[in-house]
Scaffold this motif. Structure first.
Motif, mmCIF file in Angstrom:
data_model
loop_
_atom_site.group_PDB
_atom_site.id
_atom_site.type_symbol
_atom_site.label_atom_id
_atom_site.label_comp_id
_atom_site.label_asym_id
_atom_site.label_seq_id
_atom_site.Cartn_x
_atom_site.Cartn_y
_atom_site.Cartn_z
ATOM 1 N N VAL A 222 0.834 -1.202 0.000
ATOM 2 C CA VAL A 222 0.000 0.000 0.000
ATOM 3 C C VAL A 222 0.870 1.254 0.000
ATOM 4 C CG1 VAL A 222 -1.672 1.355 1.313
ATOM 5 C CG2 VAL A 222 -1.983 -1.121 1.074
ATOM 6 N N PHE A 223 1.865 1.302 0.887
ATOM 7 C CA PHE A 223 2.738 2.482 0.941
ATOM 8 C C PHE A 223 3.499 2.646 -0.368
ATOM 9 C CE2 PHE A 223 1.790 2.701 5.359
ATOM 10 C CZ PHE A 223 2.224 3.934 5.812
ATOM 11 N N GLY A 224 4.049 1.545 -0.895
ATOM 12 C CA GLY A 224 4.821 1.636 -2.128
ATOM 13 C C GLY A 224 3.996 2.032 -3.324
ATOM 14 N N THR A 225 2.722 1.625 -3.323
ATOM 15 C CA THR A 225 1.831 1.986 -4.420
ATOM 16 C C THR A 225 1.363 3.425 -4.308
ATOM 17 O OG1 THR A 225 1.052 -0.297 -4.592
ATOM 18 C CG2 THR A 225 -0.334 1.386 -5.576
ATOM 19 N N THR A 226 1.123 3.878 -3.086
ATOM 20 C CA THR A 226 0.553 5.208 -2.872
ATOM 21 C C THR A 226 1.589 6.315 -3.034
ATOM 22 O OG1 THR A 226 -1.019 4.223 -1.316
ATOM 23 C CG2 THR A 226 -0.775 6.613 -1.260
ATOM 24 N N ILE A 227 2.795 6.107 -2.517
ATOM 25 C CA ILE A 227 3.850 7.133 -2.569
ATOM 26 C C ILE A 227 4.939 6.631 -3.512
ATOM 27 C CG2 ILE A 227 5.495 8.477 -1.208
ATOM 28 C CD1 ILE A 227 3.682 8.005 1.230
ATOM 29 N N SER A 228 4.864 7.034 -4.774
ATOM 30 C CA SER A 228 5.775 6.536 -5.811
ATOM 31 C C SER A 228 6.605 7.676 -6.383
ATOM 32 C CB SER A 228 4.981 5.869 -6.940
ATOM 33 O OG SER A 228 4.273 4.737 -6.464
ATOM 34 N N PRO A 229 7.893 7.437 -6.656
ATOM 35 C CA PRO A 229 8.765 8.505 -7.159
ATOM 36 C C PRO A 229 8.299 9.142 -8.460
ATOM 37 C CG PRO A 229 10.073 6.652 -6.387
ATOM 38 C CD PRO A 229 8.643 6.208 -6.357
ATOM 39 N N TYR A 230 7.673 8.364 -9.355
ATOM 40 C CA TYR A 230 7.289 8.964 -10.627
ATOM 41 C C TYR A 230 6.284 10.099 -10.438
ATOM 42 C CZ TYR A 230 2.752 6.450 -10.916
ATOM 43 O OH TYR A 230 1.492 5.984 -10.703
ATOM 44 N N LEU A 231 5.511 10.054 -9.343
ATOM 45 C CA LEU A 231 4.570 11.132 -9.055
ATOM 46 C C LEU A 231 5.305 12.421 -8.701
ATOM 47 C CD1 LEU A 231 2.083 9.116 -6.804
ATOM 48 C CD2 LEU A 231 1.867 9.589 -9.249
ATOM 49 N N PHE A 232 6.437 12.301 -7.982
ATOM 50 C CA PHE A 232 7.217 13.491 -7.628
ATOM 51 C C PHE A 232 7.700 14.192 -8.908
ATOM 52 C CE2 PHE A 232 9.158 10.573 -4.107
ATOM 53 C CZ PHE A 232 7.907 10.381 -3.549
ATOM 54 N N PHE A 233 8.294 13.392 -9.792
ATOM 55 C CA PHE A 233 8.880 13.950 -11.014
ATOM 56 C C PHE A 233 7.803 14.578 -11.900
ATOM 57 C CE2 PHE A 233 12.194 11.230 -9.500
ATOM 58 C CZ PHE A 233 13.378 11.745 -10.000
ATOM 59 N N TRP A 234 6.672 13.892 -12.043
ATOM 60 C CA TRP A 234 5.626 14.381 -12.937
ATOM 61 C C TRP A 234 5.055 15.702 -12.450
ATOM 62 C CZ3 TRP A 234 3.546 13.654 -17.627
ATOM 63 C CH2 TRP A 234 2.284 14.194 -17.887
ATOM 64 N N GLN A 235 4.687 15.802 -11.182
ATOM 65 C CA GLN A 235 4.038 17.030 -10.718
ATOM 66 C C GLN A 235 4.985 18.219 -10.780
ATOM 67 O OE1 GLN A 235 1.674 16.710 -7.195
ATOM 68 N NE2 GLN A 235 1.179 18.877 -7.137
ATOM 69 N N ALA A 236 6.245 18.023 -10.434
ATOM 70 C CA ALA A 236 7.201 19.124 -10.522
ATOM 71 C C ALA A 236 7.349 19.605 -11.962
ATOM 72 C CB ALA A 236 8.555 18.682 -9.974
ATOM 73 N N ASP A 237 7.457 18.672 -12.901
ATOM 74 C CA ASP A 237 7.623 19.056 -14.309
ATOM 75 C C ASP A 237 6.369 19.699 -14.879
ATOM 76 O OD1 ASP A 237 10.315 18.441 -15.376
ATOM 77 O OD2 ASP A 237 9.896 16.443 -14.630
ATOM 78 N N GLN A 238 5.197 19.268 -14.416
ATOM 79 C CA GLN A 238 3.980 19.911 -14.899
ATOM 80 C C GLN A 238 3.855 21.338 -14.384
ATOM 81 O OE1 GLN A 238 1.964 18.486 -17.400
ATOM 82 N NE2 GLN A 238 3.934 17.448 -17.270
ATOM 83 N N GLU A 239 4.351 21.612 -13.191
ATOM 84 C CA GLU A 239 4.389 22.995 -12.714
ATOM 85 C C GLU A 239 5.306 23.843 -13.594
ATOM 86 O OE1 GLU A 239 2.730 24.674 -10.551
ATOM 87 O OE2 GLU A 239 1.548 23.012 -9.748
ATOM 88 N N VAL A 240 6.420 23.252 -14.011
ATOM 89 C CA VAL A 240 7.326 23.960 -14.918
ATOM 90 C C VAL A 240 6.641 24.226 -16.255
ATOM 91 C CG1 VAL A 240 9.531 23.846 -16.146
ATOM 92 C CG2 VAL A 240 9.363 22.977 -13.801
#
Length: 451
Positions: A222-240
């Motif tokens: 559950v933790f590994g599925t919910t908090i995934s690194p690809y989400l960090f990268f995607w949201q930061a780049d979409q803000e850019v």
């Protein structure tokens, strides 16, 4: 603008004009004041990021948890919400403040070996996840209408890649936002299934915590599925992307007067997006607990298997809605998985990146998206084992998350990187708490291998 005290960020409550987002004209004409954005207009990177976390792979994980443990792990979705929301807000802040994504900032401030290792693991996990999601979507469509699943894999992969390459960015983002509505399929299934709410409430307030291996594995999943690194990268780049697409916007380090409105928007967007993500995941656990678990069906390995198992227990409507939700969430998740891999790889290699760029101005970036989709498709054609693929994707994501969060926290608290927008105390505390939780998850995962 208010005078800044040394070491403080600009007030986030100061009223400033709202910059027009990309592709949106001034609401009152040239030179006039602009109307406040509606909530829907404020939603974007955070909403899409949160919704994409409930991809077919995630659905499979939450379905297995509900089927195996009933309501016993519902508490994990409540615990992970503030941690997930905080780390995603931190990701968004890094992108909006600096004008660069996570990988771009890592390249500027960390040794090449570090960023190359992280990007390699991220890309590998994303490609495996793409393959598993394509397989699950094809299986779900096969359950609904029959036909060759290999053909559906190619159609879904080709359509997703074509949309990313050929559709203008502002229109494509709008498509992704509307696709988030597919998540409400899992709200609909709860409405047609009888739920013992008192039992659910008791399990949340007094969870039946266990140290048994299978229970720890489920918590790790559950933790590994919910908090995934690809989400960090995607949201930061979409803000850019949002900042670069708006001629009036600049990175907040260069335009601090834009900060109050933008930081409010980021917070609203992120916390609503993550609430949707965790809420839908909770609904999936509730649905499978109230149907499959109660009837003794405790072994669910894929999302399509969960949909098929619902048919004789909850009826054809619940089955069809659940299966359609798999397809809808997959269409949302595929571009996030492929796009985040391409952003990370491109920023690490100094390529021109961005979905707002024409394909001929960012050939390597779009080539990476095509390659990720192609490899994910081929994995299904050669009879990839979806269960093993999901397992190794979760393992890699879990291992990558901790060092990425550590470096993100270090970047977000350094004045030379964030200027006056270093993290406030509450976000620092939640960010480090998220890192600690993921470290515990990783440790538990290793322990379950040894036991």
């Amino acid at each position: 603008m208010d005078t800044l005290e040394p070491g403080s960020a600009p007030s986030e409550t100061t009223a400033v004009p709202t910059p027009a987002p990309a592709g949106r004209e001034s609401e009152t004409g040239e030179g006039g004041p602009k109307k406040p954005r509606t909530i829907w207009q404020c939603l974007g990177p955070g909403l899409v990021t949160g919704a994409s976390d409930d991809d077919p792979s995630g659905i499979a994980t939450y379905s297995q948890v509900g089927a195996q443990f009933g309501y016993g792990l519902a508490w994990t979705l409540i615990l992970t919400y503030p941690l997930m929301a905080a780390i995603q807000e931190i990701s968004a802040r890094i992108g909006r403040v600096t004008g660069h994504g996570i990988a771009g900032n890592l390249r500027r401030h960390y040794p090449p070996l570090t960023i190359n290792a992280i990007v390699f693991l991220l890309v590998a996990a994303n490609v495996i996840n793409i393959g598993a999601d394509l397989g699950a979507m094809a299986a779900a469509l096969g359950l609904l209408i029959g036909g060759p699943q290999w053909l559906y894999v190619l159609l879904f992969g080709g359509a997703s890649a074509a949309l990313q390459i050929l559709v203008p960015y502002c229109r494509y983002v709008s498509i992704l936002k509307w696709l988030t509505l597919s998540l409400f399929a899992y709200v609909a299934t709860v409405l047609v299934v009888p739920i013992p709410w008192a039992e659910l409430g008791h399990a949340v307030i007094h969870p039946p915590v266990s140290l048994k291996s299978e229970y720890l594995v489920a918590v790790v999943a559950v933790f590994g599925t919910t908090i995934s690194p690809y989400l960090f990268f995607w949201q930061a780049d979409q803000e850019v992307e949002e900042e670069k697409g708006d001629p009036e916007a600049q990175p907040l380090k260069k335009a601090p007067e834009q900060a109050p409105e933008e930081l409010r928007r980021i917070r609203l967007d992120t916390y609503i997006g993550m609430l949707l993500s965790n809420g839908v995941a909770l609904f999936i656990i509730i649905t499978t607990a109230a149907t499959l678990h109660v009837h003794g069906v405790t072994d669910i390995q894929t999302s399509s298997q969960a949909a098929e198992a619902l048919r004789p227990i909850a009826g054809t409507f619940a089955f069809a809605v659940f299966a359609l939700g798999i397809i809808g969430t997959g269409l949302l998740a595929l571009p996030v998985l492929a796009g985040s891999a391409a952003y990370a790889l491109g920023e690490a290699r100094r390529w021109p990146v961005g979905l707002a760029r024409p394909w001929n101005k960012a050939k390597a970036f779009y080539g990476a998206i095509l390659l990720a989709m192609a490899v994910g498709s081929v994995m299904n054609v050669i009879d990839m084992d979806p269960v093993k693929a999901l397992f190794w994707s979760a393992v890699v994501n879990g291992l990558v998350a901790v060092p990425v969060i550590v470096m993100m926290m270090r970047m977000a608290t350094k004045r030379e990187i964030m200027g006056d927008f270093v993290l406030p105390p509450i976000l620092r505390a939640l960010g480090w708490a998220c890192m600690a939780a993921m470290a515990v998850v990783d440790t538990a995962m290793v322990v379950t291998w040894v036991i």
